[in-house]
Design a protein around this motif. Structure first.
Motif, PDB file in Angstrom:
ATOM      1  N   ILE A  79       0.268  17.809  -2.875  1.00  8.07           N
ATOM      2  CA  ILE A  79       0.230  16.350  -2.978  1.00  8.07           C
ATOM      3  C   ILE A  79       1.378  15.697  -2.216  1.00  8.07           C
ATOM      4  CG2 ILE A  79       1.600  16.071  -5.076  1.00  8.07           C
ATOM      5  CD1 ILE A  79      -0.639  14.093  -5.994  1.00  8.07           C
ATOM      6  N   ARG A  80       2.393  16.470  -1.875  1.00  5.14           N
ATOM      7  CA  ARG A  80       3.547  15.921  -1.159  1.00  5.14           C
ATOM      8  C   ARG A  80       3.146  15.287   0.169  1.00  5.14           C
ATOM      9  NH1 ARG A  80       3.434  21.203   0.037  1.00  5.14           N
ATOM     10  NH2 ARG A  80       3.691  21.792   2.211  1.00  5.14           N
ATOM     11  N   GLU A  81       2.045  15.742   0.754  1.00  5.30           N
ATOM     12  CA  GLU A  81       1.569  15.193   2.028  1.00  5.30           C
ATOM     13  C   GLU A  81       1.009  13.779   1.876  1.00  5.30           C
ATOM     14  OE1 GLU A  81       1.854  16.798   4.947  1.00  5.30           O
ATOM     15  OE2 GLU A  81       2.728  18.573   3.987  1.00  5.30           O
ATOM     16  N   PHE A  82       0.663  13.383   0.665  1.00  2.00           N
ATOM     17  CA  PHE A  82      -0.019  12.110   0.434  1.00  2.00           C
ATOM     18  C   PHE A  82       0.865  11.047  -0.196  1.00  2.00           C
ATOM     19  CE2 PHE A  82      -3.110  15.562   0.189  1.00  2.00           C
ATOM     20  CZ  PHE A  82      -3.946  15.199   1.231  1.00  2.00           C
ATOM     21  N   ILE A  83       2.055  11.421  -0.697  1.00  4.23           N
ATOM     22  CA  ILE A  83       2.896  10.440  -1.380  1.00  4.23           C
ATOM     23  C   ILE A  83       3.962   9.884  -0.439  1.00  4.23           C
ATOM     24  CG2 ILE A  83       2.479  11.360  -3.675  1.00  4.23           C
ATOM     25  CD1 ILE A  83       5.174  12.698  -3.596  1.00  4.23           C
ATOM     26  N   ASP A  84       4.296   8.630  -0.673  1.00  5.58           N
ATOM     27  CA  ASP A  84       5.321   7.950   0.118  1.00  5.58           C
ATOM     28  C   ASP A  84       6.665   7.928  -0.598  1.00  5.58           C
ATOM     29  OD1 ASP A  84       3.551   7.168   2.263  1.00  5.58           O
ATOM     30  OD2 ASP A  84       2.659   5.782   0.820  1.00  5.58           O
ATOM     31  N   MET A 130      13.103   9.336  -3.826  1.00  8.28           N
ATOM     32  CA  MET A 130      13.016   9.956  -2.503  1.00  8.28           C
ATOM     33  C   MET A 130      11.893   9.325  -1.702  1.00  8.28           C
ATOM     34  SD  MET A 130      13.478  13.912  -3.472  1.00  8.28           S
ATOM     35  CE  MET A 130      13.928  14.075  -5.168  1.00  8.28           C
ATOM     36  N   ARG A 131      12.180   9.020  -0.471  1.00  9.77           N
ATOM     37  CA  ARG A 131      11.160   8.513   0.467  1.00  9.77           C
ATOM     38  C   ARG A 131      10.651   9.714   1.244  1.00  9.77           C
ATOM     39  NH1 ARG A 131       7.445   6.047   2.697  1.00  9.77           N
ATOM     40  NH2 ARG A 131       7.614   4.928   4.636  1.00  9.77           N
ATOM     41  N   LEU A 185      -7.087  10.652  -2.151  1.00 10.54           N
ATOM     42  CA  LEU A 185      -5.855  10.031  -1.660  1.00 10.54           C
ATOM     43  C   LEU A 185      -5.884   9.852  -0.142  1.00 10.54           C
ATOM     44  CD1 LEU A 185      -3.172  11.896  -3.801  1.00 10.54           C
ATOM     45  CD2 LEU A 185      -3.719   9.462  -3.906  1.00 10.54           C
ATOM     46  N   ALA A 186      -6.423  10.816   0.573  1.00  7.26           N
ATOM     47  CA  ALA A 186      -6.506  10.728   2.032  1.00  7.26           C
ATOM     48  C   ALA A 186      -7.391   9.565   2.464  1.00  7.26           C
ATOM     49  CB  ALA A 186      -7.040  12.036   2.606  1.00  7.26           C
ATOM     50  N   GLY A 187      -8.400   9.245   1.686  1.00  5.30           N
ATOM     51  CA  GLY A 187      -9.305   8.155   2.023  1.00  5.30           C
ATOM     52  C   GLY A 187      -8.884   6.793   1.501  1.00  5.30           C
ATOM     53  N   HIS A 188      -7.789   6.731   0.748  1.00  6.94           N
ATOM     54  CA  HIS A 188      -7.356   5.464   0.144  1.00  6.94           C
ATOM     55  C   HIS A 188      -5.906   5.126   0.492  1.00  6.94           C
ATOM     56  CE1 HIS A 188     -10.963   6.316  -2.177  1.00  6.94           C
ATOM     57  NE2 HIS A 188     -11.001   5.021  -2.447  1.00  6.94           N
ATOM     58  N   LYS A 189      -5.501   5.381   1.710  1.00  6.79           N
ATOM     59  CA  LYS A 189      -4.130   5.097   2.134  1.00  6.79           C
ATOM     60  C   LYS A 189      -3.837   3.597   2.194  1.00  6.79           C
ATOM     61  CE  LYS A 189      -2.927   9.308   4.475  1.00  6.79           C
ATOM     62  NZ  LYS A 189      -1.780   9.701   3.722  1.00  6.79           N
ATOM     63  N   SER A 213       0.858  -1.184   0.000  1.00  6.67           N
ATOM     64  CA  SER A 213       0.000   0.000   0.000  1.00  6.67           C
ATOM     65  C   SER A 213       0.892   1.232   0.000  1.00  6.67           C
ATOM     66  CB  SER A 213      -0.914   0.010   1.233  1.00  6.67           C
ATOM     67  OG  SER A 213      -0.141   0.120   2.402  1.00  6.67           O
ATOM     68  N   GLY A 214       0.292   2.374  -0.365  1.00  2.00           N
ATOM     69  CA  GLY A 214       1.036   3.623  -0.409  1.00  2.00           C
ATOM     70  C   GLY A 214       0.895   4.292  -1.759  1.00  2.00           C
ATOM     71  N   ALA A 215       1.429   5.497  -1.850  1.00  2.00           N
ATOM     72  CA  ALA A 215       1.352   6.284  -3.084  1.00  2.00           C
ATOM     73  C   ALA A 215       2.755   6.562  -3.603  1.00  2.00           C
ATOM     74  CB  ALA A 215       0.607   7.592  -2.834  1.00  2.00           C
ATOM     75  N   VAL A 216       2.946   6.328  -4.895  1.00  2.00           N
ATOM     76  CA  VAL A 216       4.226   6.547  -5.561  1.00  2.00           C
ATOM     77  C   VAL A 216       3.989   7.538  -6.696  1.00  2.00           C
ATOM     78  CG1 VAL A 216       6.103   5.475  -6.859  1.00  2.00           C
ATOM     79  CG2 VAL A 216       4.971   4.198  -5.026  1.00  2.00           C
ATOM     80  N   LEU A 217       4.777   8.602  -6.736  1.00  2.00           N
ATOM     81  CA  LEU A 217       4.687   9.601  -7.802  1.00  2.00           C
ATOM     82  C   LEU A 217       5.912   9.468  -8.693  1.00  2.00           C
ATOM     83  CD1 LEU A 217       3.492  12.158  -9.164  1.00  2.00           C
ATOM     84  CD2 LEU A 217       4.728  13.506  -7.460  1.00  2.00           C
ATOM     85  N   ILE A 218       5.679   9.188  -9.989  1.00  2.00           N
ATOM     86  CA  ILE A 218       6.759   9.127 -10.974  1.00  2.00           C
ATOM     87  C   ILE A 218       6.638  10.365 -11.852  1.00  2.00           C
ATOM     88  CG2 ILE A 218       7.716   7.906 -12.955  1.00  2.00           C
ATOM     89  CD1 ILE A 218       6.790   5.311 -11.722  1.00  2.00           C
ATOM     90  N   THR A 219       7.704  11.165 -11.911  1.00  2.19           N
ATOM     91  CA  THR A 219       7.697  12.376 -12.733  1.00  2.19           C
ATOM     92  C   THR A 219       8.767  12.278 -13.804  1.00  2.19           C
ATOM     93  OG1 THR A 219       9.290  13.626 -11.399  1.00  2.19           O
ATOM     94  CG2 THR A 219       6.988  13.731 -10.725  1.00  2.19           C
ATOM     95  N   GLY A 220       8.634  13.082 -14.837  1.00  2.00           N
ATOM     96  CA  GLY A 220       9.640  13.156 -15.888  1.00  2.00           C
ATOM     97  C   GLY A 220       9.417  12.179 -17.021  1.00  2.00           C
ATOM     98  N   ASP A 221       8.195  11.710 -17.207  1.00  2.00           N
ATOM     99  CA  ASP A 221       7.854  10.817 -18.307  1.00  2.00           C
ATOM    100  C   ASP A 221       8.633   9.507 -18.241  1.00  2.00           C
ATOM    101  OD1 ASP A 221       6.240  10.240 -20.450  1.00  2.00           O
ATOM    102  OD2 ASP A 221       7.583  11.115 -21.944  1.00  2.00           O
TER     103      ASP A 221
END
Length: 149
Positions: free
Chosen positions: A109-114, A132-133, A84-88, A10-18
């Motif tokens: 969104i930084r508050e919601f990503i792991d 980054m974690r 995102l807050a409701g789907h941790k 579980s958790g949120a992962v943000l991939i940036t830069g295509d």
């Protein structure tokens, strides 16, 4: 750190830069374990079964793919933050085409990503991936990977 992300439950992962290749690897790895995946749409090809639809309308999936979360209007970003807050307890991959690394601190969104994975293809023949974690919007660990091509 990249393998640690592939083994998340579980958790949120943000991939940036295509970073399509990285996103494809994670979606394929997460769907192999029998998890149901829902994507808004697919900006890349995947091997497993992926359902297409709005993540805001269904809670029946284990993995969600949300495309371009930082490029949305203010109202849409607020809706996404509430979702995102409701789907941790779910596994969420946020895929952003534009490159964001240190400037993530400007986004709510930084508050919601792991994890933040910033992919950058350099013109001098190499790729750089910064991982980054994050905990509570603050960077608690980071690692840089460089690959020549």
């Amino acid at each position: 750190m990249l393998k640690e992300i592939a083994e998340l439950d579980s958790g949120a992962v943000l991939i940036t830069g295509d970073g399509k290749r990285l996103a494809r690897i994670y979606i394929n790895a997460w769907s192999k374990g029998g998890r149901k995946v829902l994507a808004e749409y697919l900006p890349f090809q995947v091997n497993g079964d992926v359902y297409i639809g709005s993540p805001f309308e269904s809670d029946d999936f284990d993995v969600y793919l949300i495309v371009n979360p930082l490029s949305r209007s203010k109202a849409e970003r607020e809706k996404l933050h509430r979702w995102l807050a409701g789907h941790k307890d779910k596994l969420i991959l946020l895929y952003e085409q534009k490159y964001v690394k240190d400037s993530i601190t400007r986004y709510g969104i930084r508050e919601f990503i792991d994890y933040l994975i910033a992919y950058k293809r350099e013109t001098v023949g190499f790729e750089q991936v910064d991982v980054m974690r994050l905990e509570n919007g603050k960077v608690v660990g980071s690692k840089t990977y460089i690959r020549r091509y």
